[in-house]
Scaffold this motif. Structure first.
Motif, PDB file in Angstrom:
ATOM      1  N   ILE A1111      29.897  34.210  77.507  1.00  0.00           N
ATOM      2  CA  ILE A1111      30.903  34.507  76.485  1.00  0.00           C
ATOM      3  C   ILE A1111      31.918  35.497  77.026  1.00  0.00           C
ATOM      4  N   GLU A1112      31.424  36.545  77.697  1.00  0.00           N
ATOM      5  CA  GLU A1112      32.333  37.542  78.269  1.00  0.00           C
ATOM      6  C   GLU A1112      33.236  36.927  79.330  1.00  0.00           C
ATOM      7  N   TYR A1113      32.671  36.083  80.155  1.00  0.00           N
ATOM      8  CA  TYR A1113      33.465  35.429  81.207  1.00  0.00           C
ATOM      9  C   TYR A1113      34.473  34.459  80.607  1.00  0.00           C
ATOM     10  N   SER A1114      34.066  33.712  79.579  1.00  0.00           N
ATOM     11  CA  SER A1114      35.002  32.761  78.961  1.00  0.00           C
ATOM     12  C   SER A1114      36.161  33.474  78.280  1.00  0.00           C
ATOM     13  N   LEU A1115      35.936  34.675  77.723  1.00  0.00           N
ATOM     14  CA  LEU A1115      37.031  35.432  77.137  1.00  0.00           C
ATOM     15  C   LEU A1115      38.012  35.913  78.196  1.00  0.00           C
ATOM     16  N   LEU A1116      37.483  36.203  79.394  1.00  0.00           N
ATOM     17  CA  LEU A1116      38.375  36.623  80.479  1.00  0.00           C
ATOM     18  C   LEU A1116      39.159  35.453  81.060  1.00  0.00           C
ATOM     19  N   LEU A1117      38.737  34.218  80.780  1.00  0.00           N
ATOM     20  CA  LEU A1117      39.454  33.050  81.277  1.00  0.00           C
ATOM     21  C   LEU A1117      40.660  32.699  80.414  1.00  0.00           C
ATOM     22  N   SER A1150      11.905  25.366  77.106  1.00  0.00           N
ATOM     23  CA  SER A1150      13.118  24.581  76.867  1.00  0.00           C
ATOM     24  C   SER A1150      13.646  24.731  75.443  1.00  0.00           C
ATOM     25  N   PRO A1151      12.823  24.620  74.395  1.00  0.00           N
ATOM     26  CA  PRO A1151      13.372  24.766  73.036  1.00  0.00           C
ATOM     27  C   PRO A1151      14.014  26.132  72.801  1.00  0.00           C
ATOM     28  N   ALA A1152      13.365  27.193  73.273  1.00  0.00           N
ATOM     29  CA  ALA A1152      13.917  28.527  73.056  1.00  0.00           C
ATOM     30  C   ALA A1152      15.236  28.703  73.814  1.00  0.00           C
ATOM     31  N   THR A1153      15.294  28.190  75.019  1.00  0.00           N
ATOM     32  CA  THR A1153      16.527  28.294  75.790  1.00  0.00           C
ATOM     33  C   THR A1153      17.664  27.554  75.118  1.00  0.00           C
ATOM     34  N   ALA A1154      17.375  26.346  74.637  1.00  0.00           N
ATOM     35  CA  ALA A1154      18.410  25.583  73.938  1.00  0.00           C
ATOM     36  C   ALA A1154      18.842  26.270  72.659  1.00  0.00           C
ATOM     37  N   GLN A1155      17.932  26.889  71.967  1.00  0.00           N
ATOM     38  CA  GLN A1155      18.272  27.570  70.725  1.00  0.00           C
ATOM     39  C   GLN A1155      19.154  28.793  70.982  1.00  0.00           C
ATOM     40  N   ILE A1156      18.835  29.537  72.032  1.00  0.00           N
ATOM     41  CA  ILE A1156      19.615  30.747  72.322  1.00  0.00           C
ATOM     42  C   ILE A1156      20.994  30.392  72.854  1.00  0.00           C
ATOM     43  N   LEU A1157      21.045  29.476  73.791  1.00  0.00           N
ATOM     44  CA  LEU A1157      22.344  29.121  74.368  1.00  0.00           C
ATOM     45  C   LEU A1157      23.216  28.382  73.362  1.00  0.00           C
ATOM     46  N   GLY A1158      22.590  27.632  72.469  1.00  0.00           N
ATOM     47  CA  GLY A1158      23.370  26.872  71.487  1.00  0.00           C
ATOM     48  C   GLY A1158      23.555  27.582  70.176  1.00  0.00           C
ATOM     49  N   HIS A1166      32.896  29.907  74.655  1.00  0.00           N
ATOM     50  CA  HIS A1166      32.167  29.476  75.846  1.00  0.00           C
ATOM     51  C   HIS A1166      31.660  28.042  75.730  1.00  0.00           C
ATOM     52  N   SER A1167      32.082  27.273  74.748  1.00  0.00           N
ATOM     53  CA  SER A1167      31.554  25.927  74.547  1.00  0.00           C
ATOM     54  C   SER A1167      31.871  25.020  75.727  1.00  0.00           C
ATOM     55  N   SER A1210      21.393  19.251  72.507  1.00  0.00           N
ATOM     56  CA  SER A1210      21.375  20.336  71.524  1.00  0.00           C
ATOM     57  C   SER A1210      22.673  21.122  71.552  1.00  0.00           C
ATOM     58  N   ILE A1211      23.136  21.461  72.748  1.00  0.00           N
ATOM     59  CA  ILE A1211      24.385  22.226  72.850  1.00  0.00           C
ATOM     60  C   ILE A1211      25.572  21.380  72.423  1.00  0.00           C
ATOM     61  N   GLY A1212      25.524  20.077  72.723  1.00  0.00           N
ATOM     62  CA  GLY A1212      26.621  19.222  72.292  1.00  0.00           C
ATOM     63  C   GLY A1212      26.716  19.125  70.788  1.00  0.00           C
ATOM     64  N   LEU A1213      25.575  18.983  70.106  1.00  0.00           N
ATOM     65  CA  LEU A1213      25.589  18.915  68.654  1.00  0.00           C
ATOM     66  C   LEU A1213      26.000  20.242  68.033  1.00  0.00           C
ATOM     67  N   THR A1214      25.502  21.329  68.601  1.00  0.00           N
ATOM     68  CA  THR A1214      25.804  22.646  68.044  1.00  0.00           C
ATOM     69  C   THR A1214      27.257  23.010  68.242  1.00  0.00           C
TER      70      THR A1214
END
Length: 1563
Positions: A1111-1117, A1150-1158, A1166-1167, A1210-1214
């Motif tokens: 998120i921080e990097y995407s804001l700098l972009l 995997s589920p926890a990672t997808a939940q946090i990133l998404g 950062h999408s 998951s990230i695509g839907l979110t």
């Protein structure tokens, strides 16, 4: 019936009055003492004669006065005549007969004893005493032997002695008296107890001369006018009287001539049938009971406590008749007190049961009198019976629990025997009693378990014949066996375990259905398998069958190859979040029987692009080496892998070359066979076949480790490579040059003639880069040379710390960790430098996953600990801190070394405190703290005094000291490296005094640093602190756990270093240190150790850090960003490391990672960056900026990319939800798109994507499950919708159920549902619904009526029914508790007692009940299959019944009773729908012991009563039950079935009407 004495019971003695006292006594004759019976009379009393004309009272007084025997009744004339006859026919002394012998007993056999008991054992005859002529017995004929009349004995003329007085002649008129002929035989009772013939009669002077067992005379009837013989007729006068009329004429001809003409007539068979029906109805009519019993139990009376005790003692005395005791059954004895009385008084079991029946019958009649209507009476009786059963259970428990009683064993035997009799006599509530038995066994402790086993075994057969008790019994035995096996004191309980095993093993063969409980079986099956005898084939076969049946119910496809493959991959992936375990090889080998699939999966996993790191290569090599010892042909497996699916990506190829090299070093892979395989296929033909990007089968020959090949293999390899155009000589020169440069760099002198010796050695960094870019063959040769140098005694080489660090760096660049382990092991054995040993320990710690996979980590740790102890013993002091610190960190991570880690940590704390005292003393000037000087050159006096004060520092002092040190440390940032190191060391020593409080202060300071806008980068501030142990990554990542939405809002306002803090923290957690970092190799190595452990120890926190950094990097972009120099994640190398870190996190959870990133973030800056990263994770070679549709994602799904497909979806839907204008309207469109993608994947026969479904969100998976379920059920055949195969296709016709395409579609949708359900946690509640029941019922109907369409019937049996059974099993929770009964279910059960199909609006329990009924019906239909169809459904029949058993376990009692009425007792009590033993076991139904008896109510012949109509309309009612009667259950009053019911003998003295025996009469 008459008031006779029952057979087998002593007759009641008469009541006699004693003139002296006037008391009434009852004394049985047989209770007199033998001395009183056989003592002779005194001479004075023998001469006394009694007047025969006196009345009975005078006779009684005379008897008591003179002691003579009582007289018989009758007139004086009759007695005189009898006396005369006796004197005329006998010459021997005849004694008076006992009064008790006057009542003849009725017997069925004729007495044939020719001897007379009057000739022996008579005291009067033995003493030659005179005969009492006035009191002689009546004359009786001699008994003939074998019904032969003996010759009459010759009577001498004189029958008495000369001194005997002459009797007086009575001249009075005599009435007519019937006299029995002397030769007439008499009946003899064979079933009455034999009386003592020598016992004296009551009176003492005379003895009994006649056996009391004699009855009437045979074939002799005195004329009374009503006997058939007395009725004279012409035939009787002419031919005499016969018991049975003689046959008029013998049948000499056949009846064919008389019957056959009638049968030839067209109505002959009807006539014969009517005759048979009439005979059967007549027989049924004669055997019916038409009136209920009028029996009344014996009454109870109120007695005092003393009389009650006397009565109980009399009850315990078997000599006292129960009929006598039934007159005075005392009140107040009931419940548990009754049983306790019987136990304490030692009442015989039969008599105790008699008392229980008497008390229970009276109590039940009292309950009936209180009842208002039938329902209240029935409820009261059931409550009373349950209470009584509870008393029986309490009684047994209390007796068993009283271990301290001296006669405990006898009491326990009595209590168990009495309870068993009550159970067998149906005097307890059997359901409640059996539930108590099973519950006691389930909840028993080890101490009481033998007793409960003993009690339960009595009822073993009854319990195991009912599902609801048999399953619990089997489960209880398995649980106890498993508990004992896991108990620490199992050696003490070995005998109990053996007993349990001996009980369970026969049951799995004889009662296997009771072990069909998936939850308990999967828990205890290993223990049971260990208990099975090896030589018992029957037990082994039964175990395998049960294991298969239970696993089939848990996960229907758990044994299919895709499921096995995924299970194997999960085991292999476990090495990423938990280190390689020694039992991994056995676990993976046991996954399936297809070993080729297992090896192929391991090879694919070790070379997969989606699995990061090098540890996987050594894990696979170790597995293959282990399996090679199990006769696995590793060479063939590898060559098959190369032939079918060789690696394609460049990184995968290098991993495969390294794996094969490790196998070649272990002599597991046969190089000669590989060379022959290459030659036969002609793979090597041109130079391009040997290039680094060439195909794997050809390039493998180049990258083989040369040092592991023999000379012949080397020559063959060289010849093949030369033919292909490969420069073999140049390869040898490169290897030689590389070895010379390495030797020159590490300090080994070269040949003086070598030109390289005159040059300056190359820098170590250049050598490492060159080695890492070389071929695998060169890297293997470098590794072998380094291992050889470390283990050889080279004169000019000494393994110093610098040389070890250089060799370690070279081997890490060559990625040859097997040789690195060899170097470390040889170094530990020879080194004595603590710093060198610490470097060895740090090397093992950093590469711990690889060393554990190699199987050397534990051995190296043991060597290091031993070496440290050796150094400490030489110096007689605590080991050096440097090696202690390294070993504490190492042992804390290795499984099984926790106790060693605790001990070493204590030694480290002890040494640290000692160093603090010594170093901070005024006289010490050698430590870093002593060299700390401020700008004026003066030592900080306050710090020195506080540190030198002792081994403890209070918290305020530590706070002041901490702030002082960190403030000076901040001043040194980027200026003085030495002071930075010194202050960092001072903080590490300060932490020893109070680690917890120090960590709190350090956390506050780290948060303070995160807010500084001007500071050096974190990579220049924290590595020193992390390496020394005063700062941990767990403290650092607390500053990065910020909510994503807050981060988006705050980053726009941040400037300077605060705007890049998340990126810096992420780089610190994953990037290597800069080569210019002012840290020694040892300090850097310790930092890498802490850095590598972060993803494993804190996966979720690191995932949050990655999200925030993106998120921080995407804001700098964004275009309005100030500068691009702050985009730290733009470096491609950094992005590659980020991808490897994300792969580790996804594989960890995997589920926890997808939940946090998404997570939903406002505006989602950062999408696009996340979409780019997830695309690279899923497909590394594809353009990350290209959009990827759901269809593409599903097409790329395979066993190794499934977690990353899930992340992408998951990230695509979110992201679509977050970026859409209206989330509520946008979300369904995304789900619809995914549904279309799934449909397309089904149509293209790509079913691998189904494994992605469990990783999606709950909303999506539930939507897809319902959609797939509806599509799946719509494909089934239905009797209401004709199939398109039977008729022309129309809009209303159903799918073609016989086509292969329809079958394939159903399998695909079933896979979708299965993947969703199997990927979730275990179901707690079953998901059964009405459509499932309807489809099952329709298949049942098609099986029943589909005899004409054999193709449809075959399709149902081969595919549709197995698929539906599998589908229902997926939605069934095996450990679901039974729901409570409700009033709705009860009312529905009452209204639908005789319907097989429950109502469609029933609740969940009724849906389950309908399902069980349908499965039961399908089971019966499968039994009726033809011989051709039966072999195809052998396993299907078992699967259907197993599913029904699992469903019925969680069925409430109301639902079970409804199923019983629908399946087992639906027609009537006499003709149930079925009597199949499997269904009776399924529903835990046993026919009541009185159900075969019914009561017939006579109806008019023309009437059509309700009962008759109900029976006649059912087709299965036998002809014998069709008549003009109404049959109702005959109510057995089991409490009133008494052997001695009442003291008042009535006409009907039994609990049953005697008309029951009319069936044997001739009509």
């Amino acid at each position: 019936m008459t008031s006779r004495t029952p057979m087998g019971v002593q007759p009641r003695p008469p009541q006699r009055t004693l003139s002296s006292s006037g008391l009434t006594v009852q004394r049985p004759t047989q209770q007199r003492a033998l001395s009183a019976q056989y003592l002779p009379q005194s001479p004075a009393r023998k001469d006394n004669f009694i007047d025969l004309t006196t009345d009975a009272n005078d006779a009684a007084v005379a008897q008591n006065r003179y002691g003579t025997a009582p007289r018989r009744g009758g007139s004086r004339l009759k007695l005189e005549l009898s006396s005369n006859n006796a004197l005329a026919t006998s010459s021997q002394p005849i004694l008076a007969e006992s009064p008790q012998s006057l009542t003849p007993s009725r017997s069925l056999s004729v007495r044939n004893d020719s001897s007379s008991l009057t000739d022996m054992n008579s005291p009067a005859s033995s003493k030659s005493q005179p005969i009492d002529i006035e009191n002689l017995p009546m004359p009786m004929p001699k008994r003939r032997p074998r019904f032969v009349v003996p010759a009459a004995p010759q009577v001498p003329p004189t029958t008495t002695a000369a001194t005997a007085p002459t009797p007086k002649k009575d001249a009075r008129p005599k009435p007519y008296t019937m006299e029995v002929p002397p030769a007439a035989p008499r009946y003899l009772s064979l079933h009455r107890p034999k009386s003592d013939a020598t016992k004296a009669a009551y009176g003492g002077g005379l003895s009994a001369t006649k056996d009391t067992r004699e009855g009437g005379a045979a074939d002799f009837f005195p004329w009374k006018g009503n006997h058939p013989e007395d009725r004279l007729s012409d035939s009787v006068i002419k031919q005499g009287y016969f018991d049975k009329a003689p046959v008029s004429q013998a049948e000499t001809t056949s009846a064919k001539s008389a019957i056959f003409p009638a049968l030839k007539n067209k109505n002959g068979l009807n006539l014969l049938s009517s005759i048979f029906v009439h005979v059967m109805n007549q027989r049924k009519y004669n055997g019916q009971i038409t009136t209920p019993s009028t029996f009344k139990p014996p009454p109870r009376v109120t007695l005092t406590d003393t009389k009650r005790e006397i009565w109980m003692r009399d009850l315990a005395n078997p000599a006292i008749s129960l009929r006598r005791l039934s007159r005075t059954i005392p009140h107040g004895i009931r419940g548990k007190g009754l049983l306790d009385h019987c136990l304490n008084k030692k009442v015989p079991t039969e008599r105790a049961v008699w008392l229980v029946r008497c008390v229970g019958a009276n109590d039940l009649r009292t309950v009936k009198r209180k009842g208002v209507n039938g329902a209240v009476v029935t409820g009261g009786e059931m409550k009373w019976l349950r209470d009584w059963t509870f008393f029986v259970e309490q009684f047994v428990e209390s007796v068993v629990a009283a271990f301290g009683d001296p006669d405990w064993k006898a009491k326990v035997q009595y209590a168990i025997r009495l309870a068993t009799h009550l159970y067998a006599e149906h005097l307890v509530d059997q359901d409640h009693y059996m539930d108590w038995l099973v519950s006691g066994l389930e909840n028993s402790t080890h101490a009481r378990l033998p007793m409960w086993i003993l009690i339960t075994q009595i009822y073993w057969k009854d319990l195991l014949q009912l599902r609801k008790y048999g399953r619990r019994l089997a489960t209880a035995l398995l649980n106890h066996l498993n508990t004992i096996h896991n108990d620490p004191d199992r050696d003490i309980l070995a005998s109990l375990s053996t007993k349990l095993s001996s009980l369970v093993i026969p049951l799995i063969s004889s009662y296997p259905h009771n072990f069909l409980s998936p939850a308990a079986w999967l828990k205890c099956r290993d223990v049971l398998f260990a208990s099975l005898p090896i030589d018992s084939d029957a037990a082994q076969t039964a175990y395998k069958n049960l294991n298969l049946r239970n696993e089939r119910l848990v996960a229907s496809t758990s044994k299919s190859e895709p499921a096995k493959r995924q299970i194997l991959i999960k085991h292999l992936d476990s090495t990423y979040h938990s280190f390689h375990a020694p039992e991994l090889a056995a676990t993976c080998w046991a996954v399936g029987e297809d070993k080729a699939m297992v090896v192929r999966t391991v090879l694919e996993w070790s070379t997969s692009f989606h699995r990061p790191g090098l540890a996987k290569v050594y894990v696979a090599a170790n597995l293959l080496r282990t399996w090679a010892a199990l006769d696995l042909d590793v060479t063939s497996s590898v060559l098959d892998f190369l032939d079918t699916a060789p690696p394609q990506a460049s990184c995968s190829k290098r991993l495969f070359y390294q794996l094969v090299g490790e196998l070649v070093r272990s002599s597991v892979f046969n190089v000669h066979r590989y060379v022959v395989w290459t030659m036969t296929r002609g793979i090597l033909r041109q130079a391009s076949d040997t290039e680094p990007d060439a195909s794997c089968p050809s390039r493998l020959l180049v990258d083989l480790p040369l040092h592991a090949l023999n000379s012949q293999s080397r020559r063959t390899r060289a010849d093949l490579l030369r033919r292909a155009g490969y420069d073999v000589a140049g390869e040898a020169d490169d290897i030689g040059a590389a070895l010379k440069h390495i030797q020159h760099a590490i300090g080994i002198p070269l040949d003086p003639q070598d030109p390289l010796a005159q040059r300056k050695p190359l820098a170590l960094g250049k050598i490492c880069r060159a080695v890492s870019n070389s071929s695998r063959a060169l890297q293997a040769e470098v590794g072998a040379r380094m291992a050889q140098l470390s283990s050889s005694n080279h004169v000019s080489f000494h393994m110093s710390l610098a040389a070890f660090n250089a060799i370690r760096s070279i081997l890490e660049a060559a990625q040859d960790f097997a040789m690195l382990a060899t170097v470390v092991k040889s170094t530990i054995g020879r080194a004595s430098d603590p710093d060198l040993l610490a470097s060895c320990a740090d090397t093992v710690n950093l590469h711990l996953p690889v060393f554990l996979a190699l199987g050397v980590a534990r051995d190296l740790c043991d060597l290091l600990v031993g070496k440290m102890r050796l150094l400490a013993s030489d110096d007689h002091a605590i080991p050096p801190r440097v090696i202690l610190m390294s070993l504490v960190n190492l042992t804390a991570r290795i499984p099984g070394f926790s106790s060693t880690a605790v001990q070493l940590r204590q030694e480290l704390q002890q040494r640290d405190r000692g160093i603090a005292i010594d170093a901070c003393s005024p006289v010490s000037d050698t430590t870093a703290a002593a060299r700390l000087q401020d700008s004026e050159g003066e030592l900080h006096d306050e710090i020195e005094k506080l540190l030198s004060s002792g081994t403890s520092v209070d918290r305020p002092t530590m706070d002041r000291l901490f702030h002082t040190v960190v403030s000076r440390l901040e001043r040194c940032w980027g200026k003085d490296v030495d002071k930075t190191r010194a202050y960092s060391t001072l903080l590490a020593r300060l932490r020893v005094f109070d680690p917890s409080h120090f960590d709190v202060r350090m956390t506050d300071w780290v948060h303070h640093v995160s807010t500084l806008r001007s500071r050096p980068v974190l990579a220049d501030i924290y590595p020193f602190l992390i390496s020394l142990g005063c700062l941990s990554f767990s403290i650092l990542i607390t500053t990065t756990s910020v909510d994503a939405n807050k981060l988006v809002g705050s980053t726009a306002r941040q400037t300077g270093c605060t705007s890049t803090y998340m990126q810096e923290a992420l780089l610190l957690a994953m990037n290597p240190l800069s080569p210019k970092a002012p840290m020694t190799p040892e300090e850097a190595y310790r930092f890498y150790i802490q850095q590598g452990a972060v993803p494993q120890q804190h996966p979720k926190e690191v995932t949050v850090l990655v999200r925030n950094a993106l998120i921080e990097y995407s804001l700098l972009l964004q275009p309005n960003a100030e500068t691009s120099s702050q985009r730290l994640l733009a470096d491609p190398k950094v992005q590659d490391r980020l991808l490897d870190l994300l792969r580790l996190l996804v594989l960890s959870d995997s589920p926890a990672t997808a939940q946090i990133l998404g997570a939903k973030v406002a505006d989602a800056p950062h999408s696009s960056l996340l979409a780019n990263i997830t695309t690279r994770l899923l497909a590394g070679g594809q353009d990350p900026d290209a959009p990827m549709s759901f269809e593409t994602v599903l097409e790329m799904a395979n066993d190794f990319s499934l977690p990353f497909c899930q992340l992408k979806l998951s990230i695509g839907l979110t992201s679509n939800k977050a970026t859409g204008g209206n989330g509520e309207n946008q979300a369904p469109s995304r789900i619809d798109m995914l549904s279309k993608a799934l449909d397309q994947a089904v149509d293209t026969k790509n079913m691998m994507w189904t494994s992605v479904l469990p990783y999606l969100s709950e909303e999506i998976t539930e939507h897809l499950r319902r959609q797939a379920q509806a599509r799946f059920l719509s494909l089934f055949p239905s009797p209401r919708t004709p199939s398109s195969s039977d008729t022309a296709p129309t809009s209303t016709s159903g799918p073609d159920v016989l086509s292969t395409e329809t079958v394939r579609l159903s399998e695909s949708f079933l896979s979708v549902v299965e993947s969703i359900i199997r990927g979730r946690p275990a179901l707690r509640v079953s998901l059964l619904n009405h459509p499932m029941v309807e489809k099952l019922t329709e298949l049942w109907e098609l099986l029943f009526t589909g005899g004409e369409n054999r193709e449809l019937r075959a399709a149902i049996l081969c595919h549709w029914l197995p698929a539906l059974v599998k589908f229902i099993a997926l939605h069934t929770a095996t450990n679901e508790s039974a729901p409570a009964a409700n009033s709705t279910a009860a009312s529905n059960a009452a209204n639908n007692a005789n319907t097989v199909k429950p109502p469609t609006t029933a609740p969940a329990s009724d849906v389950r009940a309908r399902m069980v009924v349908a499965l039961a019906g399908v089971t019966l239909e499968l039994d009726n299959l033809s011989a051709e169809e039966d072999p195809k459904t052998e396993g299907l029949r078992e699967s259907v019944l197993d599913l029904a058993l699992v469903l019925v376990d969680n069925l409430p009692e109301e639902g079970r009773q409804k199923c019983i009425r629908a399946v087992l007792t639906g027609g009537s009590l006499q003709s149930p729908v079925t009597s199949d033993a499997r269904l009776r076991y399924l529903f835990s139904y046993t026919r009541r012991w009185m159900e075969q008896f019914v009561l017939a109510h006579r109806l008019p012949s023309s009437g059509g009563g309700t009962g008759t109509t109900q029976v006649a309309t059912r087709p299965k009612v036998p002809i014998s039950l069709q008549g003009s009667e109404k049959l109702t259950p005959y109510v057995f009053r089991r409490w009133e079935m008494l052997s001695e019911p009442t003291p008042i003998v009535g006409e009907n003295d039994t609990a049953l009407s005697l008309s029951l025996f009319e069936a044997i009469k001739l009509q």
